[in-house]
Design a protein around this motif. Sequence first.
Motif, PDB file in Angstrom:
ATOM      1  N   THR A 174       1.488  -1.906  -7.903  1.00  0.00           N
ATOM      2  CA  THR A 174       0.450  -1.057  -8.223  1.00  0.00           C
ATOM      3  C   THR A 174      -0.644  -1.531  -9.005  1.00  0.00           C
ATOM      4  OG1 THR A 174       1.693  -0.672 -10.353  1.00  0.00           O
ATOM      5  CG2 THR A 174       2.164   0.802  -8.534  1.00  0.00           C
ATOM      6  N   PHE A 178      14.086   1.287 -10.043  1.00  0.00           N
ATOM      7  CA  PHE A 178      14.065   2.593 -10.775  1.00  0.00           C
ATOM      8  C   PHE A 178      12.455   2.566 -10.824  1.00  0.00           C
ATOM      9  CE2 PHE A 178      17.808   0.855 -12.805  1.00  0.00           C
ATOM     10  CZ  PHE A 178      18.723   1.960 -12.333  1.00  0.00           C
ATOM     11  N   PRO A 179      11.816   2.940  -9.468  1.00  0.00           N
ATOM     12  CA  PRO A 179      10.370   2.684  -9.741  1.00  0.00           C
ATOM     13  C   PRO A 179       9.687   3.965 -10.274  1.00  0.00           C
ATOM     14  CG  PRO A 179      11.372   3.535  -7.547  1.00  0.00           C
ATOM     15  CD  PRO A 179      12.452   3.042  -8.227  1.00  0.00           C
ATOM     16  N   GLU A 180      10.127   4.963 -10.306  1.00  0.00           N
ATOM     17  CA  GLU A 180       9.512   6.131 -11.029  1.00  0.00           C
ATOM     18  C   GLU A 180       9.487   5.873 -12.551  1.00  0.00           C
ATOM     19  OE1 GLU A 180      11.161   9.889 -10.079  1.00  0.00           O
ATOM     20  OE2 GLU A 180      10.679   9.724  -8.046  1.00  0.00           O
ATOM     21  N   LYS A 181      10.553   5.335 -13.246  1.00  0.00           N
ATOM     22  CA  LYS A 181      10.753   5.001 -14.405  1.00  0.00           C
ATOM     23  C   LYS A 181       9.814   3.996 -15.001  1.00  0.00           C
ATOM     24  CE  LYS A 181      13.934   3.726 -18.195  1.00  0.00           C
ATOM     25  NZ  LYS A 181      15.316   3.214 -18.441  1.00  0.00           N
ATOM     26  N   GLY A 224       7.096   2.636 -13.168  1.00  0.00           N
ATOM     27  CA  GLY A 224       5.665   2.733 -12.718  1.00  0.00           C
ATOM     28  C   GLY A 224       5.107   1.930 -11.595  1.00  0.00           C
ATOM     29  N   ASN A 263       6.600  -0.092  -7.663  1.00  0.00           N
ATOM     30  CA  ASN A 263       7.577  -0.092  -6.606  1.00  0.00           C
ATOM     31  C   ASN A 263       8.353  -1.444  -6.364  1.00  0.00           C
ATOM     32  OD1 ASN A 263       6.954   2.780  -5.517  1.00  0.00           O
ATOM     33  ND2 ASN A 263       5.195   1.948  -5.100  1.00  0.00           N
TER      34      ASN A 263
END
Length: 204
Positions: free
Chosen positions: A155, A178-181, A183, A185
């Motif tokens: 990112t 855990f990409p959402e946690k 931030g 990928n």
Amino acid sequence: MKWQIKRMSQCDNSIQIQVATVFVDGFYQHLSLFGQNRLKLIQGLQHIFVPETCYLALYQQTVVGMLCCSTNQTRCMKIDRADMMQSFGRLRGLLIYLALHREFNQPLLYDSQSVYIENVATALDYRNQGVASTLLNYIFEQLPYQRYLLEVVDTNQKAYQLYQKLGYQEYQRIFEKFPEKMGFNSKIYMKKEKRQENFYVPTA
């Protein structure tokens, strides 16, 4: 504007709080998972850096940028559990210790001709002025290693493009569970060599 480059070990101990400020501001997105009190993070993390491994860009005695160099002999941070618990409380301090210890205190498996660049960060008021490029070019020219390795999250395209511009090439991607946690990928691993030759890069 010309930056002066020094090792942290060449500076007075009072520089620690400035280094921690640049570090926290540079990685606040990730560090804020431990707590959103910026000043408390700065105060609690100011003693974790190994001065011999940290290179600073200075402008009139102000730290405007930093990076650290780890090898198979020395990591750039020493995370002490008791210090973390004293600074952040027992539970939060333990969680911070476990996370940072896993990331920064594990031995590196690279050979003796490789250096691993970590914690590249620029002070908020000095971004987009070439500070990181100056630091990266300095260590590539001044340090005796053949291979210079670093990582960047997918990112952070601005940093990724800067590293590419400076001659770093991607050699591996590791996808985050855990990409959402977290931030991001994936972590992108990049390298730059002083001369071309085959060498072993272990799986991270």
